[in-house]
Scaffold this motif. Structure first.
Motif, PDB file in Angstrom:
ATOM      1  N   THR A 135       0.854  -1.184   0.000  1.00 56.88           N
ATOM      2  CA  THR A 135       0.000   0.000   0.000  1.00 56.88           C
ATOM      3  C   THR A 135       0.887   1.230   0.000  1.00 56.88           C
ATOM      4  N   THR A 137       1.069   5.247   0.443  1.00 52.77           N
ATOM      5  CA  THR A 137       0.318   6.381   0.986  1.00 52.77           C
ATOM      6  C   THR A 137       1.307   7.288   1.705  1.00 52.77           C
ATOM      7  N   ASN A 138       0.832   8.334   2.370  1.00 54.01           N
ATOM      8  CA  ASN A 138       1.794   9.203   3.046  1.00 54.01           C
ATOM      9  C   ASN A 138       2.196   8.613   4.394  1.00 54.01           C
ATOM     10  N   ARG A 141      -0.387   8.205   7.267  1.00 61.24           N
ATOM     11  CA  ARG A 141      -1.335   7.122   7.042  1.00 61.24           C
ATOM     12  C   ARG A 141      -0.668   5.759   7.224  1.00 61.24           C
ATOM     13  N   SER A 209       2.420  14.159   4.719  1.00 63.12           N
ATOM     14  CA  SER A 209       3.530  13.614   3.942  1.00 63.12           C
ATOM     15  C   SER A 209       4.834  13.817   4.698  1.00 63.12           C
ATOM     16  N   SER A 232      -0.757  15.669  -4.021  1.00 63.21           N
ATOM     17  CA  SER A 232      -0.730  14.452  -3.206  1.00 63.21           C
ATOM     18  C   SER A 232       0.265  13.395  -3.675  1.00 63.21           C
ATOM     19  N   SER A 233       1.131  13.717  -4.608  1.00 61.03           N
ATOM     20  CA  SER A 233       2.145  12.745  -5.024  1.00 61.03           C
ATOM     21  C   SER A 233       3.377  13.476  -5.536  1.00 61.03           C
TER      22      SER A 233
END
Length: 309
Positions: A135, A137-138, A141, A209, A232-233
């Protein structure tokens, strides 16, 4: 539970004597010596407070008390066998499958290579390769997923490991300030001061992040401009910088190819520390769980040149 209950090994041995009619045969079937079997039976008889075996030249037979103890212990031994089978299946499943969550920089640029390397090692050892489920994600998370038990292992980036989780340093990364080739900073000395960076609207990652956290900590105490964009990336941030949205601070791993090709230009920042730590995180004991989780953390730390905190 009372103090007069024999252990499972003793109950199993007693049942075998009843079935085989021989203490030596029962000992051989359980893989212990006859001397050890005799000692175990004496201890069990002392716990029960009555003879359990009747010994003769023809062998050993259960006494009436022994028969009663075997009868009572049948369900206990069956339940123990079921528990043992379940635990074995659980151990096998943990080796066959491992769920991993990783911050985006690690997930996109480091973790895939680590997973391939661990599976290659397993094949060379004759071990069935683990099925990894990843998975991305940041970091915030990732820590939440690990703490909740949703994943077995996590990898995060940031100045400090998340509180409440076991952790091991696996490496050190550094953020690089990058701009588009036609940006004014790329046309001059390619060196600025931290005050200038803080006063400039930047393209940044979302809150939570690890990249964003490192940048904010590095600039703390300075007057900071509002972000030009919040994305977000790392891929989105890179694209925005190339399009002229403004400078950004990204992992050296994320921009290596762009710097080599000239799509982005690195800018040195004086008076600023943009290094960050990469940590493996998990719950439970002080070391990663035995099996593929521990193998993966060991490989990552060796690859990144770190041996721990």
């Amino acid at each position: 539970m009372g103090n007069h209950v024999p252990d499972l090994r003793a109950l199993e041995l007693l049942a075998l004597v009843g079935r085989t009619g021989s203490l030596s045969a029962a000992a051989a079937e359980t893989g212990i010596t006859q001397q050890a079997a005799s000692s175990r039976m004496r201890t069990t008889e002392a716990l029960v407070g009555a003879p359990l075996l009747s010994r003769s030249r023809k062998g050993s037979a259960l006494t009436p008390t022994g028969e009663l103890v075997v009868q009572w212990s049948t369900r206990v031994l069956e339940a123990a066998a079921e528990l043992d089978a379940g635990l074995q299946a659980l151990r096998s499943d943990r080796r066959a499958h491992l769920s991993v969550a990783a911050s985006l920089t690690i997930a996109e640029h480091l973790l895939p290579g680590w997973l391939v390397a661990v599976r290659d090692q397993q094949r060379r050892r004759g071990v069935p390769p683990t099925e990894f489920v990843m998975t991305a994600t940041n970091s915030e998370r990732v820590a939440a997923l690990v703490a909740a038990g949703t994943v077995d292992l996590g990898f995060v980036e940031g100045p400090q490991p998340p509180a409440g989780l076991q952790h091991q340093l696996v490496g050190v990364d550094e953020l690089v300030v990058v701009v588009a080739p036609d940006h004014p900073w790329a046309q001059k000395s390619r060196r600025i001061h931290a005050v200038t960076l803080a006063a400039t609207p930047l393209v940044v990652r979302e809150v939570g992040s690890g990249t964003r956290e490192v940048l904010e900590r590095a600039l703390s105490g300075l007057p900071v401009a509002d972000p030009a964009l919040e994305l977000s990336s790392a891929a989105a941030v890179r694209a925005a910088v190339m399009a002229g949205a403004g400078p950004a601070a990204l992992s050296s791993h994320a921009v290596r190819d762009d710097l080599a090709s000239g799509r982005l230009v690195a800018v040195s920042v004086s008076g600023l520390d943009l290094s960050r730590h990469l940590h493996a995180v998990w719950t439970g004991g002080p070391t990663p769980p035995a099996g593929p989780a521990r193998d993966l953390v060991r490989w990552a730390a060796g690859r990144m040149g770190s041996t721990g905190d």
